[in-house]
Design a protein around this motif. Structure first.
Motif, PDB file in Angstrom:
ATOM      1  N   GLY A  59       0.741  -1.278   0.017  1.00 21.72           N
ATOM      2  CA  GLY A  59       0.001   0.204  -0.075  1.00 21.72           C
ATOM      3  C   GLY A  59       0.849   1.371   0.071  1.00 21.72           C
ATOM      4  N   SER A  60       1.881   1.268   0.759  1.00 19.07           N
ATOM      5  CA  SER A  60       2.918   2.209   0.698  1.00 19.07           C
ATOM      6  C   SER A  60       3.304   2.672  -0.509  1.00 19.07           C
ATOM      7  N   ALA A  61       3.775   1.603  -1.356  1.00 16.96           N
ATOM      8  CA  ALA A  61       4.320   1.711  -2.533  1.00 16.96           C
ATOM      9  C   ALA A  61       3.486   2.221  -3.566  1.00 16.96           C
ATOM     10  N   MET A  62       2.147   1.555  -3.634  1.00 18.90           N
ATOM     11  CA  MET A  62       0.956   2.103  -4.391  1.00 18.90           C
ATOM     12  C   MET A  62       0.856   3.428  -4.179  1.00 18.90           C
ATOM     13  N   ALA A  63       0.791   4.173  -2.965  1.00 19.93           N
ATOM     14  CA  ALA A  63       0.451   5.493  -2.724  1.00 19.93           C
ATOM     15  C   ALA A  63       1.465   6.399  -3.432  1.00 19.93           C
ATOM     16  N   ASN A  64       3.011   6.056  -3.141  1.00 18.47           N
ATOM     17  CA  ASN A  64       4.009   6.643  -3.656  1.00 18.47           C
ATOM     18  C   ASN A  64       3.741   6.894  -5.317  1.00 18.47           C
ATOM     19  N   LEU A  65       3.497   5.816  -5.872  1.00 24.08           N
ATOM     20  CA  LEU A  65       3.103   5.571  -7.281  1.00 24.08           C
ATOM     21  C   LEU A  65       2.204   6.415  -7.715  1.00 24.08           C
ATOM     22  N   TRP A  66       0.905   6.535  -7.248  1.00 27.67           N
ATOM     23  CA  TRP A  66      -0.156   7.260  -7.550  1.00 27.67           C
ATOM     24  C   TRP A  66       0.204   8.656  -7.279  1.00 27.67           C
ATOM     25  N   LEU A  73      -2.695  14.713  -6.910  1.00 27.51           N
ATOM     26  CA  LEU A  73      -3.171  13.579  -5.916  1.00 27.51           C
ATOM     27  C   LEU A  73      -2.168  13.176  -5.123  1.00 27.51           C
ATOM     28  N   ARG A  74      -2.609  13.264  -3.694  1.00 29.00           N
ATOM     29  CA  ARG A  74      -1.667  12.806  -2.574  1.00 29.00           C
ATOM     30  C   ARG A  74      -2.609  11.769  -1.694  1.00 29.00           C
ATOM     31  N   VAL A  75      -1.757  10.531  -1.803  1.00 28.11           N
ATOM     32  CA  VAL A  75      -2.551   9.388  -1.075  1.00 28.11           C
ATOM     33  C   VAL A  75      -1.687   9.142   0.091  1.00 28.11           C
ATOM     34  N   ASN A  76      -2.439   9.027   1.427  1.00 25.05           N
ATOM     35  CA  ASN A  76      -1.947   8.916   2.712  1.00 25.05           C
ATOM     36  C   ASN A  76      -1.900   7.636   2.998  1.00 25.05           C
ATOM     37  N   ALA A  77      -0.888   6.640   2.755  1.00 24.67           N
ATOM     38  CA  ALA A  77      -1.019   5.417   3.441  1.00 24.67           C
ATOM     39  C   ALA A  77      -0.791   5.269   4.890  1.00 24.67           C
ATOM     40  N   GLN A  78      -1.250   4.495   5.504  1.00 23.57           N
ATOM     41  CA  GLN A  78      -1.050   4.328   7.087  1.00 23.57           C
ATOM     42  C   GLN A  78      -1.731   2.900   7.249  1.00 23.57           C
ATOM     43  N   LYS A 287      -5.683   2.652 -14.008  1.00 20.46           N
ATOM     44  CA  LYS A 287      -4.988   2.787 -14.985  1.00 20.46           C
ATOM     45  C   LYS A 287      -3.507   2.709 -14.422  1.00 20.46           C
ATOM     46  N   VAL A 288      -2.953   3.893 -13.740  1.00 17.22           N
ATOM     47  CA  VAL A 288      -1.805   3.883 -13.229  1.00 17.22           C
ATOM     48  C   VAL A 288      -1.030   2.481 -12.780  1.00 17.22           C
ATOM     49  N   PHE A 289      -1.934   1.919 -11.689  1.00 17.22           N
ATOM     50  CA  PHE A 289      -1.709   0.728 -11.045  1.00 17.22           C
ATOM     51  C   PHE A 289      -1.375  -0.504 -12.018  1.00 17.22           C
ATOM     52  N   TRP A 290      -2.472  -0.618 -12.805  1.00 14.01           N
ATOM     53  CA  TRP A 290      -2.042  -1.808 -13.725  1.00 14.01           C
ATOM     54  C   TRP A 290      -1.089  -1.761 -14.751  1.00 14.01           C
ATOM     55  N   ASP A 294       5.483  -3.186 -12.901  1.00 19.31           N
ATOM     56  CA  ASP A 294       6.829  -3.726 -12.572  1.00 19.31           C
ATOM     57  C   ASP A 294       7.555  -2.813 -11.517  1.00 19.31           C
ATOM     58  N   GLN A 295       7.004  -1.468 -11.306  1.00 21.14           N
ATOM     59  CA  GLN A 295       7.597  -0.729 -10.525  1.00 21.14           C
ATOM     60  C   GLN A 295       7.266  -0.871  -8.923  1.00 21.14           C
ATOM     61  N   LEU A 296       6.310  -2.047  -8.896  1.00 22.42           N
ATOM     62  CA  LEU A 296       5.906  -2.353  -7.561  1.00 22.42           C
ATOM     63  C   LEU A 296       6.390  -3.848  -7.115  1.00 22.42           C
ATOM     64  N   GLU A 297       7.050  -4.598  -8.273  1.00 22.69           N
ATOM     65  CA  GLU A 297       7.213  -5.588  -7.860  1.00 22.69           C
ATOM     66  C   GLU A 297       8.674  -5.977  -6.854  1.00 22.69           C
ATOM     67  N   THR A 298       9.333  -4.899  -6.701  1.00 22.46           N
ATOM     68  CA  THR A 298      10.261  -5.163  -5.702  1.00 22.46           C
ATOM     69  C   THR A 298       9.757  -4.726  -4.424  1.00 22.46           C
ATOM     70  N   THR A 299       8.456  -4.475  -4.203  1.00 19.94           N
ATOM     71  CA  THR A 299       8.077  -3.969  -2.780  1.00 19.94           C
ATOM     72  C   THR A 299       7.875  -5.481  -2.368  1.00 19.94           C
ATOM     73  N   HIS A 300       7.077  -6.327  -3.063  1.00 15.99           N
ATOM     74  CA  HIS A 300       6.649  -7.794  -2.235  1.00 15.99           C
ATOM     75  C   HIS A 300       6.621  -8.661  -3.583  1.00 15.99           C
ATOM     76  N   ALA A 301       6.756  -9.966  -3.185  1.00 16.82           N
ATOM     77  CA  ALA A 301       6.771 -11.139  -4.248  1.00 16.82           C
ATOM     78  C   ALA A 301       5.367 -11.066  -4.723  1.00 16.82           C
ATOM     79  N   ILE A 302       4.332 -10.823  -3.861  1.00 16.54           N
ATOM     80  CA  ILE A 302       2.751 -10.922  -4.225  1.00 16.54           C
ATOM     81  C   ILE A 302       2.452 -10.155  -5.399  1.00 16.54           C
ATOM     82  N   VAL A 303       3.245  -9.232  -5.933  1.00 18.22           N
ATOM     83  CA  VAL A 303       2.817  -8.463  -6.850  1.00 18.22           C
ATOM     84  C   VAL A 303       2.869  -9.288  -8.276  1.00 18.22           C
ATOM     85  N   LYS A 304       3.986 -10.311  -8.206  1.00 16.75           N
ATOM     86  CA  LYS A 304       3.892 -11.263  -9.307  1.00 16.75           C
ATOM     87  C   LYS A 304       2.528 -12.052  -9.551  1.00 16.75           C
TER      88      LYS A 304
END
Length: 336
Positions: A59-66, A73-78, A287-290, A294-304
């Protein structure tokens, strides 16, 4: 003399008005916290889950990506207490986008079980993500070979209102365990459960999160923990009663000292939002998420494990957010 002064003042006022107009004054959009001139800043609150689970770093990585890819847009992950807590925050307007498993979302949308008499009809799906297995971890020396052996044991079912705690309240009774009276319950999150296992203050815990889960890794490598599965007859019974369940195998070697496959039940993890969040905003976020996985894969193996073709399947009958629906229609996953 008076007329000359009046004329001079009128000229000054007209000049000032023209300058304000040129600078975007008057009726231009207000800004909250910056952004480009004339762009309105949106701030979305994004509760995730406990800090030692799968969802928090993702979630933290997604918030940063968005925040990086979507202007204004600012997304505050917590961190949060998980699914039920997340849905409650969305329902109360304290959060805007979050995670929860399909079973709990179904209960909220339909006003069942923990959401009885407080139906949340404005919850919307943004994306179906991956499957969350129920991972029962017990101490090697606790004499527990089956979930049924947890009766009378010191067990951490999850923090109150979390997804694991809800799962414990469903699965344990299927083994004839009166929940929570038949266990010595410690209602704590993943981090606290790890410490309790290390100190032999609990005999086991339920960790409900994507593979591999940091909390399970810690328990199996530093707290003498092992995984136990859910028997076929219990899986069949629960799948018939709760149609959002799926069978899942945790492959051997996923965790330290796990020499065999472990069969269990899993629930699909969803990205959700309140229906009130702007359609265009959710469209852009989807759109940005999907398109940047590839930018999120280093966050957790679950992304694969995430595939866009699964984004709109097995959603437990919960409607998609209009913004997400528009994106999936464009990608040909839904009919317009």
């Amino acid at each position: 003399m008076f007329r000359k002064k009046k004329g001079f003042l009128v000229s000054m006022m007209l000049g000032a008005a023209l300058m304000l107009g040129a600078c975007g004054g008057g009726e231009s959009s207000s800004q909250e916290g910056g952004g480009k001139e004339g762009a309105k800043q949106q701030n979305l609150n994004f509760p995730t889950a406990g800090s030692t689970g799968t969802i928090y770093p993702l979630g933290s990585a997604m918030a940063n990506l968005w925040g990086t890819e979507i202007e204004g847009l600012r997304v505050n992950a917590q961190a949060s207490n998980g699914g039920v807590d997340n849905l409650n925050q969305l329902k109360e307007g304290e959060a805007h986008i979050s995670f929860a498993t399909s079973g709990i979302i179904w209960e909220a949308y339909n006003g069942e079980r923990g959401f009885k008499d407080r139906k949340y009809e404005d919850v919307r799906i943004v994306a179906g993500l991956y499957y969350n297995p129920n991972q029962f971890v017990v101490r090697e020396d606790a004499g527990i070979e089956s979930v049924g052996d947890l009766k009378g044991k010191k067990f951490a079912p999850g923090s109150t209102g979390s997804t694991p705690e809800v799962e414990s309240s469903i699965i344990l009774p299927a083994y004839g365990i009166n929940y929570p009276d038949d266990i010595n319950a410690n209602f704590v999150g993943f981090t606290e459960a790890i410490d309790l296992m290390r100190n032999k203050q609990i005999d086991g815990a339920l960790i409900q999160a994507g593979l591999p889960t940091a909390a399970v890794t810690e328990m199996t490598s530093t707290a003498d923990g092992k995984l136990i599965g859910i028997e076929p007859e219990i899986r069949k019974q629960l799948m018939e009663e709760y149609p959002w369940y799926s069978e899942m195998t945790i492959p051997a070697g996923t965790y330290e000292n796990q020499e065999e496959d472990v069969d269990t039940l899993a629930i699909k993890m969803m990205l959700i939002a309140d229906a009130s969040v702007d359609e265009e905003t959710i469209y852009q976020m989807t759109k940005v998420f999907w398109e940047n996985l590839d930018q999120l894969e280093t966050t957790h193996a679950i992304v694969k494990q995430m595939e866009i073709k699964n984004a709109v399947t097995e959603l437990a009958g919960i409607p998609l957010h209009d913004g997400a629906k528009r994106y999936y229609e464009e990608k040909g996953l839904l009919e317009k």
